[in-house]
Enzyme design. Structure first.
Site, short mmCIF file in Angstrom:
data_model
loop_
_atom_site.label_atom_id
_atom_site.label_comp_id
_atom_site.label_asym_id
_atom_site.label_seq_id
_atom_site.Cartn_x
_atom_site.Cartn_y
_atom_site.Cartn_z
N ARG A 199 -3.42 13.29 -4.92
CA ARG A 199 -3.93 13.47 -6.28
C ARG A 199 -5.31 14.11 -6.22
NH1 ARG A 199 -2.99 7.82 -9.40
NH2 ARG A 199 -4.60 6.98 -8.05
N GLY A 209 0.80 -1.23 0.00
CA GLY A 209 0.00 0.00 0.00
C GLY A 209 0.83 1.27 0.00
N ASP A 256 -8.26 -0.73 -15.56
CA ASP A 256 -8.35 -0.09 -14.24
C ASP A 256 -7.57 1.22 -14.21
OD1 ASP A 256 -6.21 -2.11 -14.49
OD2 ASP A 256 -5.54 -1.33 -12.57
N ARG A 292 -12.97 4.76 -12.67
CA ARG A 292 -12.29 4.15 -13.82
C ARG A 292 -13.23 3.20 -14.55
NH1 ARG A 292 -6.85 3.67 -11.33
NH2 ARG A 292 -6.95 5.10 -9.56
P1 AMP Z 1 -1.37 -0.21 -11.37
O1 AMP Z 1 -1.72 -0.88 -12.66
O2 AMP Z 1 0.08 -0.07 -11.11
O3 AMP Z 1 -2.07 1.10 -11.25
O4 AMP Z 1 -1.90 -1.13 -10.17
C1 AMP Z 1 -2.73 -2.24 -10.32
C2 AMP Z 1 -3.35 -2.61 -9.01
O5 AMP Z 1 -2.34 -2.93 -8.05
C3 AMP Z 1 -4.21 -1.54 -8.38
O6 AMP Z 1 -5.30 -2.17 -7.77
C4 AMP Z 1 -3.29 -0.93 -7.35
O7 AMP Z 1 -3.99 -0.34 -6.29
C5 AMP Z 1 -2.49 -2.13 -6.89
N1 AMP Z 1 -1.17 -1.76 -6.36
C6 AMP Z 1 -0.10 -1.30 -7.05
N2 AMP Z 1 0.94 -1.08 -6.23
C7 AMP Z 1 0.53 -1.39 -4.98
C8 AMP Z 1 1.12 -1.37 -3.68
N3 AMP Z 1 2.37 -0.99 -3.49
N4 AMP Z 1 0.36 -1.76 -2.64
C9 AMP Z 1 -0.91 -2.15 -2.80
N5 AMP Z 1 -1.52 -2.20 -3.98
C10 AMP Z 1 -0.83 -1.83 -5.07
MG MG Z 2 -3.74 1.71 -11.29
#
Ligand code: AMP
Ligand code: MG
Length: 516
Positions: free
Chosen positions: A192, A135, A269, A199
């Site tokens: 942000r 997170g 997403d 989305r």
């Molecule tokens: P992204 O495509 O990088 O925007 O992320 C894809 C999914 O992974 C989303 O649901 C994000 O919230 C989750 N996510 C990415 N990085 C983290 C992280 N460090 N901790 C928790 N969830 C993450």
């Molecule tokens: Mg994302």
């Protein structure tokens, strides 16, 4: 610090009744209540004066202890209920099921100057959607997101914004390139801001749960707040809604093409329902004009999200959104027609945008544009330098432009393309002469279309390297530079230059992963 609160998302949409902050599947809810994790020793790195003003705050507020506490997640603003959104999505073309805000926590919404703004912290700790991850966000990716979202706004590209960049004082364990060499990095949080962070995936999650009631609630909410001109919800309204989202998405991607932006992770997403650029991860800026380029090493094999494929991916993603909305419409034909229009409109819109870059009043021939693009690619021309220099082109003496071509190219064999360039420049001159536009008017159009400064990958990396040592002056310098990307700024001319050699293969400059 006084904010004009006006929460709508968590008031009008269904909450997850479970308030435990534990990773789980969350059925039939638009969001889960969750509090940010308290940071160890937060400090502010930068605040965007423009965004501060947009939400109704001032410089004094930004210096207050309360501002630091709220935007680092140390405290919750009175009378607000932070939450993480539920969404699903297709990642790299595959259905990935429930995703959700794994490391984004929405704080509240404010109204200011008749504008609704949602504020969220990225990197403020685990949520029910964090799956196996922590997170958190690291300084390097937070600087990239912070600088780029504000830069994109000033470039005229639809985007989410950024209010603040905060260091948490916590360390975060990361494997930058997923190569088994993890290390501790500094943790950071970006606040942000956008009218909404909804989305495509927020609709997809209700579709896959066959939760028609909540799908309708979410769609009606979105239309009521962000597409109010469409009127009362009905099948026709939902079709028009899909049409507008399709048009906005295409507009956004054409802007990306104009400025040379590669998103890098166009999963469903990461597609905003408002057609905003969202989720700055392993994005990058095209330097030598290569439609096959993607900065994202996670996508190196397939290159699904390469520069030249973004418009195609856009329509693929929109098809997924269409599938998600289908239960509300139950008629595939109008949805298919809208998607076909996207495909029909793409080339004329692309050609119109390129014609603006070339300074034409009339749209050029598609052949002429495609010919130029091939030439830019083969002669490794820097997109930004080439087009910005092009306003100096003299149609009465086309050959004179050769030196500027040399200054704009990475190729060591540019001479091989001299004949082709001579042909192109002669044709270009002919068109300009035939159009016979007022010179000043033409140059002004070109200079408003072709930015002088973009956040080149190595520029962000230099700011990151300095910031890692506690020196934030380059963050400040680049932030200010990119407030006026179309202006001549003689004192910062050094950023109007080819990418330095060292940056070509450096991690962070041309190679990025999703490990932010
Ligand atoms: P992204 O495509 O990088 O925007 O992320 C894809 C999914 O992974 C989303 O649901 C994000 O919230 C989750 N996510 C990415 N990085 C983290 C992280 N460090 N901790 C928790 N969830 C993450
Ligand atoms: Mg994302």
């Amino acid at each position: 610090m006084k904010l004009n609160l006006n929460d709508t998302f968590n008031k009008e949409l269904p909450a997850d009744p479970n308030t435990e902050n534990r990773v789980r599947q969350v059925p039939n809810a638009a969001f889960s209540y969750v509090s940010p994790t308290k940071p160890k020793n937060p400090s502010i790195i930068h605040v965007s004066p423009q965004m501060l003003e947009a939400i109704g705050l001032n410089e004094k507020d930004a210096k207050s202890e309360e501002f630091l506490k709220i935007f680092s997640g140390a405290e919750i603003y009175p009378d607000t209920k932070p939450f993480a959104m539920a969404y699903a999505g297709h990642q790299f073309g595959n259905w990935a099921g429930q995703l959700g805000d794994g490391r984004a926590i929405n704080l509240f919404e404010v109204d200011h100057n008749a504008q609704q703004w949602a504020l969220q912290l990225k990197g403020a700790g685990r949520t029910p959607y964090s799956r196996g991850a922590d997170g958190l966000a690291v300084l390097r990716s937070s600087i990239r997101e912070y600088l780029c979202s504000e830069a994109m706004f000033h470039l005229g590209v639809p985007t989410t914004r950024a209010l603040s960049l905060v260091l948490t004082g916590d360390d975060v364990w990361r494997d930058i390139l997923y190569n088994g060499k993890p290390d501790w990095e500094k943790g950071a949080i970006v606040c942000r801001v956008a009218p909404s962070f909804i989305r495509f995936g927020n609709f997809q999650i209700f579709m896959v749960q066959q939760d028609l009631e909540n799908l309708k609630k979410l769609t009606d909410y979105t239309i009521r707040h962000f597409f109010p001109h469409l009127g009362e919800p009905s099948k026709e309204t939902y079709i028009e809604f899909f049409r507008e989202v399709t048009e906005k998405t295409l507009e956004m991607i054409i802007h990306w093409e104009r400025v040379g932006f590669v998103h890098g992770v166009m999963n469903t997403d990461n597609m905003s329902i408002l057609g905003l650029t969202i989720d700055y991860g392993p994005y990058g800026w095209l330097e030598d004009y290569d439609p096959n380029w993607t900065p994202n090493t996670t996508d190196a094999g397939q290159k699904r999200y390469r520069f030249g494929n973004q418009a195609s991916v856009g329509v693929w993603n929109l098809m997924q959104l269409g599938n998600a909305l289908y239960p509300l419409i139950e008629d595939a034909e109008p949805l298919e027609e809208i998607l076909e229009n996207y495909q029909k409109n793409y080339l004329p819109k692309h050609v119109r945008m390129m014609s603006d870059k070339l300074g034409f009043k009339q749209a050029a021939d598609a052949e002429f544009i495609l010919g130029l693009e091939t030439l830019l690619y083969r002669s490794e021309m820097d997109l930004t330098l080439f087009f910005r220099n092009l306003s100096k082109f003299n149609e009465d003496n086309p050959d004179e432009f050769w030196t500027l071509l040399e200054d704009s190219s990475y190729s060591e064999t540019l001479e091989n393309f001299k004949e082709k360039w001579t042909d192109f420049l002669e044709n270009y001159a002919e068109i300009l002469i035939a159009e016979n536009r007022e010179k000043a008017e033409k140059i002004s159009q070109m200079n408003l279309t072709n930015p002088k400064y973009v956040l080149r990958n190595y520029m962000a990396q230099l700011a990151i390297d300095a910031a890692d040592e506690g020196d934030y002056s380059l963050v400040e310098e680049l932030f200010n530079l990119l407030l006026k990307p179309y202006d001549e700024q003689p004192e910062t001319e050094k950023w109007f230059a080819l990418r330095p050699d060292w940056a070509k293969t450096k991690v962070g400059c041309s190679m990025l992963s999703c490990s932010s």
